[in-house]
Design a protein around this motif. Sequence first.
Motif, mmCIF file in Angstrom:
data_model
loop_
_atom_site.group_PDB
_atom_site.id
_atom_site.type_symbol
_atom_site.label_atom_id
_atom_site.label_comp_id
_atom_site.label_asym_id
_atom_site.label_seq_id
_atom_site.Cartn_x
_atom_site.Cartn_y
_atom_site.Cartn_z
ATOM 1 N N PRO A 66 0.806 -1.235 0.000
ATOM 2 C CA PRO A 66 0.000 0.000 0.000
ATOM 3 C C PRO A 66 0.840 1.286 0.000
ATOM 4 N N HIS A 67 1.955 1.286 0.684
ATOM 5 C CA HIS A 67 2.823 2.474 0.716
ATOM 6 C C HIS A 67 3.388 2.768 -0.680
ATOM 7 N N ASP A 68 3.864 1.724 -1.351
ATOM 8 C CA ASP A 68 4.387 1.888 -2.712
ATOM 9 C C ASP A 68 3.287 2.358 -3.659
ATOM 10 N N HIS A 69 2.104 1.772 -3.507
ATOM 11 C CA HIS A 69 0.978 2.150 -4.376
ATOM 12 C C HIS A 69 0.619 3.629 -4.183
ATOM 13 N N LYS A 70 0.611 4.067 -2.936
ATOM 14 C CA LYS A 70 0.317 5.476 -2.653
ATOM 15 C C LYS A 70 1.354 6.378 -3.314
ATOM 16 N N ASN A 71 2.623 5.999 -3.231
ATOM 17 C CA ASN A 71 3.677 6.794 -3.856
ATOM 18 C C ASN A 71 3.553 6.789 -5.379
ATOM 19 N N LEU A 72 3.208 5.647 -5.950
ATOM 20 C CA LEU A 72 3.005 5.570 -7.395
ATOM 21 C C LEU A 72 1.865 6.486 -7.826
ATOM 22 N N MET A 73 0.771 6.470 -7.078
ATOM 23 C CA MET A 73 -0.369 7.325 -7.425
ATOM 24 C C MET A 73 0.016 8.800 -7.357
ATOM 25 N N PHE A 74 0.864 9.159 -6.403
ATOM 26 C CA PHE A 74 1.336 10.540 -6.344
ATOM 27 C C PHE A 74 2.080 10.889 -7.626
ATOM 28 N N ILE A 75 2.984 10.018 -8.045
ATOM 29 C CA ILE A 75 3.784 10.262 -9.250
ATOM 30 C C ILE A 75 2.882 10.378 -10.473
ATOM 31 N N LEU A 76 1.922 9.476 -10.589
ATOM 32 C CA LEU A 76 1.072 9.444 -11.784
ATOM 33 C C LEU A 76 0.036 10.560 -11.819
ATOM 34 N N GLN A 77 -0.394 11.034 -10.651
ATOM 35 C CA GLN A 77 -1.497 11.986 -10.616
ATOM 36 C C GLN A 77 -1.085 13.424 -10.306
ATOM 37 N N ALA A 78 0.164 13.624 -9.947
ATOM 38 C CA ALA A 78 0.606 14.981 -9.606
ATOM 39 C C ALA A 78 0.544 15.882 -10.836
ATOM 40 N N ASN A 79 0.146 17.126 -10.614
ATOM 41 C CA ASN A 79 0.214 18.076 -11.727
ATOM 42 C C ASN A 79 1.682 18.462 -11.942
ATOM 43 N N GLN A 80 1.949 19.176 -13.002
ATOM 44 C CA GLN A 80 3.331 19.489 -13.365
ATOM 45 C C GLN A 80 4.062 20.262 -12.269
ATOM 46 N N GLU A 81 3.391 21.233 -11.690
ATOM 47 C CA GLU A 81 4.019 22.059 -10.646
ATOM 48 C C GLU A 81 4.394 21.218 -9.420
ATOM 49 N N THR A 82 3.469 20.373 -8.994
ATOM 50 C CA THR A 82 3.719 19.519 -7.833
ATOM 51 C C THR A 82 4.841 18.526 -8.129
ATOM 52 N N PHE A 83 4.792 17.920 -9.305
ATOM 53 C CA PHE A 83 5.830 16.953 -9.668
ATOM 54 C C PHE A 83 7.198 17.623 -9.747
ATOM 55 N N ASP A 84 7.254 18.795 -10.361
ATOM 56 C CA ASP A 84 8.526 19.521 -10.474
ATOM 57 C C ASP A 84 9.086 19.864 -9.095
ATOM 58 N N ALA A 85 8.214 20.301 -8.182
ATOM 59 C CA ALA A 85 8.663 20.635 -6.830
ATOM 60 C C ALA A 85 9.216 19.390 -6.141
ATOM 61 N N TRP A 86 8.534 18.270 -6.321
ATOM 62 C CA TRP A 86 9.024 17.023 -5.732
ATOM 63 C C TRP A 86 10.365 16.620 -6.357
ATOM 64 N N ALA A 87 10.439 16.656 -7.676
ATOM 65 C CA ALA A 87 11.654 16.235 -8.371
ATOM 66 C C ALA A 87 12.843 17.121 -8.007
ATOM 67 N N ASP A 88 12.599 18.423 -7.802
ATOM 68 C CA ASP A 88 13.687 19.341 -7.445
ATOM 69 C C ASP A 88 14.314 19.008 -6.101
ATOM 70 N N GLN A 89 13.538 18.457 -5.178
ATOM 71 C CA GLN A 89 14.060 18.144 -3.851
ATOM 72 C C GLN A 89 14.402 16.662 -3.685
ATOM 73 N N ALA A 90 14.049 15.838 -4.668
ATOM 74 C CA ALA A 90 14.240 14.393 -4.558
ATOM 75 C C ALA A 90 15.720 14.024 -4.668
ATOM 76 N N SER A 91 16.093 13.035 -3.889
ATOM 77 C CA SER A 91 17.461 12.512 -3.970
ATOM 78 C C SER A 91 17.563 11.530 -5.141
ATOM 79 N N THR A 92 18.756 11.115 -5.448
ATOM 80 C CA THR A 92 18.956 10.099 -6.480
ATOM 81 C C THR A 92 18.228 8.817 -6.104
ATOM 82 N N ASP A 93 18.268 8.474 -4.829
ATOM 83 C CA ASP A 93 17.548 7.279 -4.368
ATOM 84 C C ASP A 93 16.041 7.427 -4.555
ATOM 85 N N ASP A 94 15.505 8.620 -4.289
ATOM 86 C CA ASP A 94 14.072 8.873 -4.488
ATOM 87 C C ASP A 94 13.692 8.688 -5.957
#
Length: 76
Positions: free
Chosen positions: A3-31
């Motif tokens: 369920p945790h992985d599924h929730k994270n996948l849904m975030f990736i698939l459903q995030a709008n561009q602004e939200t995804f960009d903000a996440w990607a800007d702070q994400a580590s290589t591991d993320d």
Amino acid sequence: MNPHDHKNLMFILQANQETFDAWADQASTDDLTYALELIAQHRRELLDQEAEIFDEITDFTEALEVINRVKKGVAR
């Protein structure tokens, strides 16, 4: 996928561009690696589902009749 992985996948698939960009800007290589692994796993699951659906379809008689009618109509 748990369920945790599924929730994270849904975030990736459903995030709008602004939200995804903000996440990607702070994400580590591991993320980012984890996110790509989730996407790849989801893709494999979808391909498995597709294969199951096509395996269930065994009689194409009706579909071929429709295709032939369309071809005859186009040929006119």
